[in-house]
Design a protein around this motif. Structure first.
Motif: not given
Length: 550
Positions: A132, A445-447, A489-490, A499, A501-502, A504-506
């Motif tokens: 988060r 973590l995706l990002s 999802y993140r 969670t 995605a936020l 920054e992930d995109y």
């Protein structure tokens, strides 16, 4: 400018309760390898306490699942409980590989006196900042406003509507109890004053976040370069004073600008910084990869945690610096860093873990440092003589009675020297992997994984190394699995997505997909990039204040 928001959903008539038997059952259901992290263990080896974090999968939250503090995750349940009981919220934010988070955990959060006070007067929330970052950024802004600085662990006291009226970082036990006691007295006697302070802080932060429409200053890049160079450490490299962080985005901007508009000041800032960082200490000369930051100006003594995002970005910095200068040192460092990530941070499913800890055997840095006696046992007399020729074993490299492994003068070493040096370093590595390793935070973590894709692909192309290209393409394919039913999802833990995605992930994933299109010229990757940017704009663009929300 990115604006930050947190959505609080309050349902005043409903509080989700997890009875103690549910928490105990969740503890019982843990697999046989699960080890509770607490000093409070009964005669059967079972933890005496269990709190709501036992229901979470984050390694950081699970580290605190057996504290006597009755922790909650960041959830409606916790905020509603605070509202119904008219209590302030103590929110503590950190991450699994944070040294000072561990210190505060042991000194305060696993302490019965601290726990009793928190449980009686506060609702306590634990947050994994890597899952988060939006929550972390919100309260980091409060800390920086109040104190002029921030860090982790980040501790704040907030209202049930999320507004903060106090924030700070690490506190020793006695200081923490004193702060909490003062807040509790104020809450009991002057609650309106606290609420007004929280509202005032919120207004200041919202005012700072307000933007007005205007044209971008065409000289913004040159002004940024000028500001960077004014803060450049000409002796040791880097920007500003200790503690020193690598500031990869600044280095990447300098490299990019120098390609277009070369000048000596820019090149000096790049090479002095990269040479000194690569010399050892901040850089792990034995195993490859970079630690998170240096505690001194000369990049010598680090905090020893290793983060995936540093490896991704610094390997890209050194790859592009090699392309710029053809200095073989930069190629060596980039490849060693990527090899470390591929060898030691990759999950069986194809993603990369988020971090490794600073601590092992209860001490910071133990895994990475060496005594003179150890070195003499590893090497024969001739080998030790050669090792001492290349590496600084003086008091300068001392860390609590041992030594970090640092070159005496890295720019005096030629290609032939490295053949001898690597034989010596491999001996150390073979012995080091038998030591008790630091904890690995197994979140994917995706990002941060998206950051690895262009780093691997560019290294593959520039160094003509197929293994990096293949690894980059395989990682990009794997990251498409974070999209389930048109929702990204993140986080993935044990191959389970969680969670939403936020921003920054995109953003990082769109850049990763675009780098795959550049590499392969396959239309599907361009189509995925375009769709991601459309979705990102729809979800996060602020039409009123402009910029992207987190």
């Amino acid at each position: 400018m990115f604006r930050i928001f947190i959505i609080f959903i309050f349902l005043p008539l409903l509080v989700w309760a997890h009875p103690m038997n549910e928490l105990e059952q969740a503890y019982t259901n843990k697999d046989k390898d699960y080890v509770p992290r607490t000093q409070h263990i009964d005669e059967q080896g079972r933890a005496k306490f269990v709190n709501h974090l036992i229901l979470e999968s984050s390694p950081y939250l699970l580290q605190h699942a057996h504290n006597p503090v009755n922790w909650y995750p960041f959830s409606d349940e916790a905020f509603n409980k605070a509202k119904l009981e008219n209590k302030p919220i103590f929110i503590s934010i950190g991450y699994a590989t944070c040294h000072w988070c561990h210190v505060m955990e042991e000194e305060s959060f696993d302490d019965l006196q601290v726990a009793e006070f928190l449980n009686q007067h506060f609702i306590s929330i634990k947050v994994d900042r890597e899952i988060r970052p939006d929550v972390d950024a919100t309260y980091m802004n409060v800390s920086q406003l109040i104190n002029g600085s921030g860090g982790w662990p980040l501790n704040a006291v907030i209202l049930s509507d999320g507004k903060a009226f106090f924030a700070g970082t690490y506190f020793p036990k006695d200081q923490l109890l004193d702060i909490l006691s003062q807040i509790q007295i104020l809450w009991q006697n002057e609650q309106n004053k606290i609420i007004n302070q929280a509202n005032d802080i919120d207004k200041v932060l919202n005012k700072a976040a307000n933007n007005t429409q205007g044209d971008i200053d065409k000289s913004i890049v040159s002004k940024a370069i000028k500001a960077m160079l004014s803060n450049f450490d000409e002796l040791e490299g880097g920007f500003g004073e200790a503690p020193k962080f690598p500031h990869e985005s600044m280095l990447l901007l300098l490299i990019d600008v120098h390609k277009r508009h070369p000048n000596d000041d820019q090149l000096n800032a790049i090479t002095i910084t990269l040479d000194t960082m690569a010399s050892g200490g901040f850089y792990d000369t034995v195993g490859g990869g970079f630690h998170r930051y240096s505690t001194d100006n000369s990049w010598l003594i680090p905090h020893f945690e290793k983060m995936l995002y540093n490896q991704a970005q610094l390997s890209l910095v050194y790859t592009r610096a090699y392309q710029l200068t053809k200095n073989p040192l930069y190629k060596r460092i980039a490849k060693q860093t990527l090899d470390y990530v591929l060898r030691e941070m990759q999950d069986a499913n194809g993603g990369f873990f988020s971090a490794t800890d600073a601590d092992s055997e209860g001490e910071e840095g133990t895994f990475f440092v060496w005594s003179i006696q150890e070195l003499k046992r590893v090497f024969n007399q001739d080998e030790f003589k050669h090792f001492n020729h290349y590496f600084d074993l003086s008091s300068h490299t001392d860390f609590e009675g041992n030594h970090v492994i640092r070159f005496k003068e890295i720019n005096d070493i030629n290609e032939d020297d490295y053949l001898k040096i690597d034989k010596l370093l491999n001996k150390l590595y073979d012995l080091r992997i038998k030591r008790l390793p630091p904890l690995t935070d197994n979140k994917i973590l995706l990002s941060w994984n998206a950051l690895m894709v262009p780093s691997l692909l560019e290294a593959g192309e520039i160094f003509n190394e197929v293994k990096y290209t293949q690894a980059g393409l395989a990682l990009a394919d794997y990251l498409t699995s974070f999209n389930q039913d048109n929702q990204f999802y993140r986080v993935s833990i044990d191959n389970q997505l969680q969670t939403i995605a936020l921003f920054e992930d995109y953003a990082y994933l769109a850049n990763a997909y675009l780098s795959v299109f550049d590499q392969t010229n396959q239309q599907i990757w361009l189509d995925r990039t375009i769709q991601l940017v459309k979705d990102m704009t729809q979800k996060f663009w602020d039409k009123t204040q402009f910029g992207f929300n987190m």
